[in-house]
Enzyme design. Structure first.
Site, mmCIF file in Angstrom:
data_model
loop_
_atom_site.group_PDB
_atom_site.id
_atom_site.type_symbol
_atom_site.label_atom_id
_atom_site.label_comp_id
_atom_site.label_asym_id
_atom_site.label_seq_id
_atom_site.Cartn_x
_atom_site.Cartn_y
_atom_site.Cartn_z
ATOM 1 N N GLU A 247 1.345 3.291 -3.719
ATOM 2 C CA GLU A 247 1.237 4.611 -4.618
ATOM 3 C C GLU A 247 2.654 4.635 -5.376
ATOM 4 O O GLU A 247 3.522 4.992 -4.407
ATOM 5 C CB GLU A 247 0.766 5.942 -3.787
ATOM 6 C CG GLU A 247 -0.746 5.587 -3.370
ATOM 7 C CD GLU A 247 -1.371 6.884 -2.586
ATOM 8 O OE1 GLU A 247 -2.249 7.281 -2.931
ATOM 9 O OE2 GLU A 247 -0.347 7.551 -1.739
ATOM 10 N N SER B 70 4.833 10.506 2.907
ATOM 11 C CA SER B 70 3.357 10.180 2.684
ATOM 12 C C SER B 70 2.720 11.660 2.676
ATOM 13 O O SER B 70 1.409 11.670 2.061
ATOM 14 C CB SER B 70 2.782 9.521 4.302
ATOM 15 O OG SER B 70 3.199 10.426 5.225
ATOM 16 N N ASN C 221 -3.979 9.796 1.088
ATOM 17 C CA ASN C 221 -3.875 10.720 2.335
ATOM 18 C C ASN C 221 -4.881 11.862 2.063
ATOM 19 O O ASN C 221 -5.080 12.718 2.940
ATOM 20 C CB ASN C 221 -2.485 11.080 2.716
ATOM 21 C CG ASN C 221 -1.839 9.753 3.753
ATOM 22 O OD1 ASN C 221 -2.648 9.132 4.396
ATOM 23 N ND2 ASN C 221 -0.626 9.664 3.697
ATOM 24 N N HIS D 207 4.760 4.896 -2.278
ATOM 25 C CA HIS D 207 4.076 5.234 -0.713
ATOM 26 C C HIS D 207 3.651 3.716 -0.211
ATOM 27 O O HIS D 207 2.335 3.526 -1.072
ATOM 28 C CB HIS D 207 3.366 6.290 -1.041
ATOM 29 C CG HIS D 207 2.600 6.688 0.135
ATOM 30 N ND1 HIS D 207 1.498 6.957 0.560
ATOM 31 C CD2 HIS D 207 3.036 6.606 1.634
ATOM 32 C CE1 HIS D 207 1.181 7.189 1.613
ATOM 33 N NE2 HIS D 207 2.019 6.923 2.464
HETATM 34 N N1 3HC Z 1 2.159 -7.625 9.901
HETATM 35 C C1 3HC Z 1 1.666 -8.762 9.095
HETATM 36 N N2 3HC Z 1 0.312 -9.334 9.116
HETATM 37 C C2 3HC Z 1 -0.625 -8.642 10.035
HETATM 38 C C3 3HC Z 1 -0.262 -7.493 11.013
HETATM 39 C C4 3HC Z 1 1.219 -6.970 10.695
HETATM 40 N N3 3HC Z 1 1.562 -5.919 11.526
HETATM 41 N N4 3HC Z 1 -1.327 -7.023 11.249
HETATM 42 C C5 3HC Z 1 -2.293 -7.809 11.075
HETATM 43 N N5 3HC Z 1 -1.874 -8.834 10.285
HETATM 44 C C6 3HC Z 1 -2.607 -9.787 9.384
HETATM 45 C C7 3HC Z 1 -2.789 -10.733 10.467
HETATM 46 O O1 3HC Z 1 -2.110 -12.101 10.388
HETATM 47 C C8 3HC Z 1 -4.230 -11.383 9.736
HETATM 48 O O2 3HC Z 1 -4.036 -12.258 8.677
HETATM 49 P P1 3HC Z 1 -4.945 -13.543 8.755
HETATM 50 O O3 3HC Z 1 -6.435 -13.001 8.429
HETATM 51 O O4 3HC Z 1 -4.567 -14.071 7.163
HETATM 52 O O5 3HC Z 1 -4.919 -14.314 9.693
HETATM 53 C C9 3HC Z 1 -4.890 -10.240 9.069
HETATM 54 O O6 3HC Z 1 -4.042 -9.099 9.073
HETATM 55 C C10 3HC Z 1 -5.974 -9.588 10.125
HETATM 56 O O7 3HC Z 1 -5.221 -9.012 11.143
HETATM 57 P P2 3HC Z 1 -5.874 -9.472 12.602
HETATM 58 O O8 3HC Z 1 -7.009 -10.410 12.666
HETATM 59 O O9 3HC Z 1 -4.811 -9.517 13.462
HETATM 60 O O10 3HC Z 1 -6.461 -8.147 12.865
HETATM 61 P P3 3HC Z 1 -7.543 -7.268 12.229
HETATM 62 O O11 3HC Z 1 -8.358 -8.096 11.620
HETATM 63 O O12 3HC Z 1 -8.068 -6.448 13.270
HETATM 64 O O13 3HC Z 1 -6.879 -6.337 11.089
HETATM 65 C C11 3HC Z 1 -5.415 -4.872 10.490
HETATM 66 C C12 3HC Z 1 -5.635 -5.682 11.307
HETATM 67 C C13 3HC Z 1 -5.091 -5.431 8.982
HETATM 68 C C14 3HC Z 1 -4.669 -3.738 10.761
HETATM 69 C C15 3HC Z 1 -7.120 -4.211 10.039
HETATM 70 O O14 3HC Z 1 -7.448 -3.544 11.044
HETATM 71 C C16 3HC Z 1 -6.920 -3.268 8.981
HETATM 72 O O15 3HC Z 1 -6.691 -3.137 7.559
HETATM 73 N N6 3HC Z 1 -6.961 -1.791 9.318
HETATM 74 C C17 3HC Z 1 -6.749 -0.535 8.527
HETATM 75 C C18 3HC Z 1 -5.214 -0.086 8.289
HETATM 76 C C19 3HC Z 1 -5.211 0.961 7.321
HETATM 77 O O16 3HC Z 1 -6.098 1.819 6.865
HETATM 78 N N7 3HC Z 1 -3.946 1.209 7.072
HETATM 79 C C20 3HC Z 1 -3.531 2.484 6.287
HETATM 80 C C21 3HC Z 1 -3.043 3.410 7.223
HETATM 81 S S1 3HC Z 1 -2.666 4.881 6.201
HETATM 82 C C22 3HC Z 1 -1.019 4.617 5.848
HETATM 83 O O17 3HC Z 1 -0.580 3.671 6.297
HETATM 84 C C23 3HC Z 1 -0.590 5.764 5.015
HETATM 85 C C24 3HC Z 1 0.290 6.618 5.866
HETATM 86 O O18 3HC Z 1 1.076 7.453 4.896
HETATM 87 C C25 3HC Z 1 -0.130 7.212 7.116
#
Ligand code: 3HC
Length: 292
Positions: free
Chosen positions: A152, A119, A190, A140
């Site tokens: 990415e 990352s 990032n 990524h």
């Molecule tokens: N695995 C599979 N599906 C998942 C999941 C998981 N771990 N978590 C959530 N989902 C799915 C759910 O099943 C749901 O699907 P549906 O709408 O079809 O039923 C959908 O995602 C939404 O989930 P929830 O209703 O349970 O919960 P939220 O609406 O709060 O969504 C989230 C959860 C998808 C994690 C949302 O909050 C989100 O997009 N958050 C931002 C995540 C983000 O920014 N990620 C990037 C991080 S940075 C990174 O990864 C880079 C690294 O280098 C640091």
């Protein structure tokens, strides 16, 4: 170049997600972990996520079973020797990654492409540990891997056109949307996301607003799916701190420097959701903001 057999190194949060999406997309996957306990935990994570997809009606039970049958779990690095593509998703540590890439380079077929899910490190530093830097690239992924559409695809100074094109095609075959980036620390996401998260921590540190209000501000004001401090807990405060340290070492710009509060949270084991405690206490439903 056609990819059919995929290897994944590490079956943690990111590795298990990559295994899952690759198996669902029809690739034959072997994932390697270093010990039985981590392998069992990874297997359980993949299984739980596939079951969740079935329960949500996103995946037919028969497709889950077919995907499961396409996944092999191993502790033996040599089991990755015949792969067309190996994706490394282990701890964010340059020496660890370089050692693994050197070993893979010696083991794997000549045609095998080696990818890193780093990352924040530069891919070329990892590629330089191999005799095949033209066949090394960055792939990524984002957490949660089954949900986030972006990959990415990182081309270093040495990555060949064919390797890069294969990486782009592979991301699309997973149902993801690739973005091509240069091999600069933090790539696109990032580079922009980390200073934002660190600024949110600085705002909390200065008492600009309470933890829930900082989060609510960005959820309600900018329509983000989660607020920045919730996202810190989601990514893992230790992971975020490590990424910030690497970006800061690379750019020497204060906006990448990990704030003291982040370091203190890590020192106290408040690593975020995975530890049950970070900015919030996850034993409560809904999670409750902890004092700083
Ligand atoms: N695995 C599979 N599906 C998942 C999941 C998981 N771990 N978590 C959530 N989902 C799915 C759910 O099943 C749901 O699907 P549906 O709408 O079809 O039923 C959908 O995602 C939404 O989930 P929830 O209703 O349970 O919960 P939220 O609406 O709060 O969504 C989230 C959860 C998808 C994690 C949302 O909050 C989100 O997009 N958050 C931002 C995540 C983000 O920014 N990620 C990037 C991080 S940075 C990174 O990864 C880079 C690294 O280098 C640091």
């Amino acid at each position: 170049m056609e990819i059919r057999k995929v290897g994944v190194l590490g079956c943690g949060l990111m590795g298990s997600g990559i295994v899952e999406v690759a198996a669902i997309a029809g690739f034959e996957v072997v994932v390697r972990e270093v010990d039985e306990a981590l392998l069992d935990a990874g297997r359980a994570r993949v299984r739980a996520s596939l079951d969740r997809a079935v329960a949500k009606g996103k995946l037919a039970a028969a497709d889950r079973d077919a995907a499961t049958a396409r996944i092999g779990f191993t502790m033996d690095l040599a089991a990755l020797a015949d792969r067309d593509l190996v994706i490394e998703a282990v701890v964010e540590d340059l020496d660890t990654k370089r050692e693994l890439f050197k070993a893979l380079d010696g083991l794997c077929a000549r045609h095998t492409l080696l990818a890193t899910n780093t990352s924040s490190l530069t891919v070329v530093e990892i590629a330089a540990a191999t005799q095949r830097p033209d066949r090394v690239l960055g792939l990524h992924f984002f957490n949660p891997v089954p949900v986030m559409k972006l990959v990415e695809v990182v081309r270093t100074l040495a990555t060949s056109e064919e390797t890069f094109a294969t990486g782009m095609a592979f991301a699309r075959a997973l149902g993801k949307e690739p973005v091509a980036t240069k091999d600069t620390s933090g790539f696109v996401v990032n580079l922009l996301l980390v200073p934002y998260l660190l600024d949110a921590i600085r705002a909390a540190e200065r008492g600009v607003a309470s933890i829930p209000d900082i989060d609510r501000g960005m959820v309600l004001g900018c329509d983000h799916p989660m607020g920045p401090l919730t996202l810190c807990d989601f990514v893992g405060n230790d992971t975020l701190c490590r990424i910030a340290e690497i970006l800061y070492a690379e750019y020497r710009e204060s906006r990448y420097a990990p704030p003291p509060l982040l370091k203190r949270l890590v020192a106290m084991g408040r690593l975020g959701r995975k530890a049950g405690r970070g900015f919030y206490d996850y034993s409560a439903d809904p999670p409750v903001a902890l004092s700083l």
